[in-house]
Design an enzyme around this catalytic site. Structure first.
Site, mmCIF file in Angstrom:
data_model
loop_
_atom_site.group_PDB
_atom_site.id
_atom_site.type_symbol
_atom_site.label_atom_id
_atom_site.label_comp_id
_atom_site.label_asym_id
_atom_site.label_seq_id
_atom_site.Cartn_x
_atom_site.Cartn_y
_atom_site.Cartn_z
ATOM 1 N N ASN A 24 0.867 -1.179 0.000
ATOM 2 C CA ASN A 24 0.000 0.000 0.000
ATOM 3 C C ASN A 24 0.902 1.226 0.000
ATOM 4 O O ASN A 24 1.516 1.535 1.013
ATOM 5 C CB ASN A 24 -0.898 -0.029 1.243
ATOM 6 C CG ASN A 24 -1.724 1.236 1.390
ATOM 7 O OD1 ASN A 24 -1.780 2.064 0.482
ATOM 8 N ND2 ASN A 24 -2.365 1.385 2.542
ATOM 9 N N GLY A 55 3.048 2.203 10.853
ATOM 10 C CA GLY A 55 4.041 3.262 10.739
ATOM 11 C C GLY A 55 4.787 3.582 12.023
ATOM 12 O O GLY A 55 5.476 4.599 12.102
HETATM 13 P P1 13P Z 1 3.335 0.351 7.574
HETATM 14 O O1 13P Z 1 3.800 -0.940 6.949
HETATM 15 O O2 13P Z 1 4.043 1.553 7.061
HETATM 16 O O3 13P Z 1 3.281 0.261 9.070
HETATM 17 O O4 13P Z 1 1.805 0.563 7.086
HETATM 18 C C1 13P Z 1 0.907 -0.498 7.198
HETATM 19 C C2 13P Z 1 -0.329 -0.131 6.466
HETATM 20 O O5 13P Z 1 -1.082 0.725 6.888
HETATM 21 C C3 13P Z 1 -0.606 -0.831 5.198
HETATM 22 O O6 13P Z 1 -1.895 -0.596 4.756
#
Ligand code: 13P
Length: 249
Positions: A9, A169
């Site tokens: 994503n 994140g």
């Molecule tokens: P991260 O891998 O950056 O933590 O994001 C996960 C996410 O929201 C994927 O849709």
């Protein structure tokens, strides 16, 4: 057997120059790869669909409107995503729920719209940090599933993504037994509502701070059928090893 799915994503990241990552990723795919999906910003879908042609990599959107067309300035319909070359669409991501006030009912309506356009819906659920701390995780997930999945959900038209909001994140990841417990509860909820065959065939992805360093451990957890990856999907150097780990799992 459920084939593992490594989904990226890109969120609101990526310009035309970022398409070069796709060539690198495709060149480094294992011999027998897992299913690979990249969901770039809508502006890149058509170009990316061209770039992945012949590689087996699928392209998806990150949201769609519930209506087929009409006066909805700035929005994108499921048919438009399909027309641009998408086969999937992420729906109900926690950032959409938080930034745009999307409810479970909104997500269910969008999911129906996605199916109508021939897209596979990647429906996201996940608890906030406060809900996690209060021990409400399973109740929240069950309620989101009940509200977000329409009655026509099948293993073919829908993928579930469990993304704890506090793990997105942040570099934080639940304990592996916590992931196992949530994924097991999701499969049980699917079985209760849609039957054992549907539940057995449906992919349940984990998302939230998946990195090359923790991917193999996460893919080994019971009922984890792949990952929805944010930050680490932007660069082939990071996403490639995650795809490799999913392909080997
Ligand atoms: P991260 O891998 O950056 O933590 O994001 C996960 C996410 O929201 C994927 O849709």
């Amino acid at each position: 057997m459920r084939r593992k799915l490594a989904a990226g994503n890109w969120k609101m990241n990526g310009l035309t120059a970022s398409l070069s990552e796709i060539g690198t990723l495709a060149g480094d795919l294992p011999e027998t790869p897992c299913e690979v999906l990249i969901c770039p910003p809508a502006t890149l879908i058509a170009a990316m669909a061209g770039a992945v042609h012949g590689t087996g990599i699928a392209v998806g959107g990150q949201d769609c409107h519930a209506a087929e067309s009409g006066a909805h300035t700035g929005d994108i319909s499921a048919a438009m995503l399909a027309d641009a070359g998408a086969s999937h669409v992420i729906l109900g991501h926690s950032e959409r729920r938080a930034d745009h006030g999307e409810t479970d009912a909104d997500v269910a309506a969008k999911t129906e719209a996605a199916w109508k356009a021939g897209l596979t819906a990647v429906v996201c659920v996940g608890e906030t940090e406060a809900q996690y701390r209060a021990g409400e995780t399973l109740a929240v997930i069950r309620s989101q599933l009940a509200g977000s999945l329409p009655g026509g959900t099948t293993a073919a038209n829908t993928v579930i993504a469990y993304e704890p909001v506090w793990a997105i994140g942040t570099g934080l990841v639940p304990q592996m037994d916590e992931i196992a417990s949530v994924h097991g509860a999701i499969r049980a909820a699917l079985s209760d509502r849609f039957g054992a065959d549907m539940a057995d065939g449906t992919r349940i992805l984990y998302g939230g701070s998946v990195k090359p360093g923790n991917a193999a451990e996460i893919f080994a957890v019971a009922n984890v059928d792949g990952a929805l990856v944010g930050g680490a999907s932007l660069k082939a150097a990071d996403f490639g090893p995650i795809v490799a780990a999913a392909s080997a799992a």
